[in-house]
Design an enzyme around this catalytic site. Structure first.
Site, short mmCIF file in Angstrom:
data_model
loop_
_atom_site.label_atom_id
_atom_site.label_comp_id
_atom_site.label_asym_id
_atom_site.label_seq_id
_atom_site.Cartn_x
_atom_site.Cartn_y
_atom_site.Cartn_z
CD GLU A 25 73.40 97.48 76.83
OE1 GLU A 25 72.36 96.86 76.50
OE2 GLU A 25 74.21 97.04 77.66
NE ARG A 63 80.34 92.96 85.29
CZ ARG A 63 79.53 93.41 84.33
NH1 ARG A 63 79.81 93.15 83.07
NH2 ARG A 63 78.46 94.12 84.62
NE ARG A 118 74.97 89.97 83.57
CZ ARG A 118 75.09 91.17 83.00
NH1 ARG A 118 74.07 91.73 82.42
NH2 ARG A 118 76.25 91.79 83.01
ZN LIG Z 1 74.19 92.54 77.77
#
Ligand SMILES: [Zn+2]
Ligand SMILES: *[C@@H]1O[C@H](CO)[C@@H](O)[C@H](O)[C@H]1NC(C)=O
Ligand SMILES: *[C@@H]1O[C@H](CO)[C@@H](O)[C@H](O)[C@H]1NC(C)=O
Ligand SMILES: *[C@@H]1O[C@H](CO)[C@@H](O)[C@H](O)[C@H]1NC(C)=O
Ligand SMILES: *[C@@H]1O[C@H](CO)[C@@H](O)[C@H](O)[C@H]1NC(C)=O
Length: 429
Positions: free
Chosen positions: A387, A257, A236
């Site tokens: 998404e 983040r 990720r």
């Molecule tokens: Zn993602």
């Protein structure tokens, strides 16, 4: 004899590839109350859960659970009354199966999609980069290739500026779309390449260039992307090792983040081994800085920023760190719903319909330092995390069957067009 020998070698290589997921399980979870949704949010941090699809109320999510946490996880979910079931009993075995299916399909298709981008298959970094290089070369009056930086491992980060007026007309609105921030989300670069295709090679709606300039960044995180093909399917983060003394053992930062907005406060891992490690400092990653700089460079004219992810059929907006509503929540919600409604006109029956809403309220999980919050905080009026749909129940693996990719990119493009046009009406010059 020779053929079966080769096949055997191939399978052996594939098997070794997913070794790190041996014994992992994936679960469907369906919370039905807000409390249950928040319980999942807490478990995420304590049990190092990795959601491939965020759950929302009455909509199942899909989560990876490491072997050492499976018993605790099942106990906690059961105690909270959250309905759940096992999706894959052994993640590694399921990934091997997915690979075999892909290879089969690839052999069948090998002759069909030559020079064109494959929209019946996932796209490797080489294929994507060859495509955007060739588009820039073939359409120099329309397309500018920009390589603002290199990744930690030295790969170029490339994006296209698409404009019929070299970004010189100050009355046009800018739309910025990026994909593959999270490299395991293989469905996202096809959305970017298809958008390029529809703007440059098959423009059916002249307004899209007469009134808009576009910035399209198909692969934010090339190191991670290559790594998901070669080593760990569910990677990720980036691949940097300069963030923390432990980064040699646990490389990488979660780009979503890493932005300088209430950075490293909630919904992050402070351990470099966590999936949501926020990095040693805000914008520590070259990939983060590329997005940040595009946002700032185009800020006065940018009406819409889309950060494309998968999966979940969700269109999410600020503020994700605390669930409060921004001053623009009305247009954010309204235009989000316009995009979702456009998509639902021809969405496949297997796919869930889109949920539109505040990121924290929809997924029950706070996150700081995300790109959409950062963009919104500096003044991009409409900034969304998007998404894509996928993984309907019938397909038990971890991938959307490639034969649906074309459909997804087309329906998504319809939504993007509606989003761009309404964004311009509300926020354009
Ligand atoms: Zn993602
Ligand atoms: C692909 O094309 C080649 C040359 O035209 C042909 O010999 C081969 O059989 C084709 N393969 C498939 C799988 O159709
Ligand atoms: C261009 O896109 C439209 C809309 O999807 C499609 O109907 C048409 O066949 C495409 N044309 C080409 C040349 O690809
Ligand atoms: C700039 O773009 C606007 C549309 O936003 C168009 O009406 C105008 O003619 C363009 N100006 C020039 C000089 O091309
Ligand atoms: C939201 O609006 C209020 C009141 O007009 C203003 O004080 C505040 O700065 C605005 N917040 C943002 C993030 O724009």
């Amino acid at each position: 004899m020779k053929i079966s020998y080769c096949l055997w070698i191939f399978l052996a290589v594939v098997r070794a590839k997913h070794e790190s997921y041996s014994g992992w399980k994936s679960y469907y979870v369906t919370p039905s109350t807000n409390n249950q949704l928040e319980t999942l949010g807490h478990l995420t941090n304590t049990l190092d859960l990795d959601f491939l699809i965020y759950a929302t109320i009455d909509r199942e999510g899909l989560v990876l659970v490491k072997p050492e946490y499976q018993m605790t996880f099942e106990g906690a979910v059961e105690a909270a009354g959250i309905s759940f079931s096992v999706h894959a009993d052994d993640v590694k075995r399921q990934l091997d199966k997915d690979d075999e299916l892909f290879e089969l399909r690839r052999n069948l298709n090998r002759n069909s999609s030559q020079a064109e981008m494959p929209y019946d298959d996932y796209q490797t970094l080489d294929v994507i980069y060859d495509y955007i290089d060739s588009i820039a070369e073939k359409y120099p009056n329309l397309v500018t290739l920009v390589t603002p930086a290199h990744s930690f491992e030295g790969r170029p980060i490339k994006y296209l500026k698409i404009s019929s007026s070299y970004f010189q007309n100050e009355t046009k609105s800018v739309v910025f779309l990026e994909a593959t921030m999270h490299p395991r989300e293989w469905l996202t670069p096809p959305v970017a390449t298809y958008s390029i295709h529809r703007l440059v090679e098959n423009l059916t709606d002249p307004e899209l260039l007469d009134k808009f300039d576009w910035v399209i960044l198909p692969v934010v995180n090339p190191d991670g992307y290559v790594y998901t093909f070669e080593r760990e399917r569910f990677w990720r983060k980036t691949r940097s090792t300069d963030q923390h003394p432990s980064s040699d053992v646990c490389p990488g930062v979660d780009i979503n983040r890493n932005f300088d907005f209430v950075w490293n406060t909630v919904g992050v891992s402070t351990s470099p081994c966590g999936e949501t490690y926020a990095g040693g400092r805000p914008a520590s990653e070259a990939e983060t800085r590329v997005i940040r700089d595009i946002l700032h460079e185009n800020l006065p004219r940018m009406v819409l920023y889309l950060s494309i992810h998968s999966y979940g059929s969700m269109i999410l907006y600020s503020w994700g760190h605390d669930g409060s509503l921004s001053n623009y929540s009305l247009p954010l919600q309204t235009i989000g719903v316009f995009m979702a409604e456009k998509i639902s006109e021809r969405s496949l029956p297997d796919f869930p319909s889109y949920v539109v809403g505040n990121a924290k309220l929809v997924v029950g999980y706070e996150m700081s330092g995300s790109s959409h919050d950062y963009a919104h905080s500096i003044g991009v009026p409409l900034a969304y995390t998007w998404e894509l749909p996928g993984l309907s129940r019938g397909l038990m693996g971890f991938h959307l069957d490639p034969r649906y990719i074309k459909h997804v990119v087309q329906e998504t493009w319809d939504g993007i067009v509606v989003g761009a046009k309404t964004a311009r009406i509300v926020f354009g010059k």
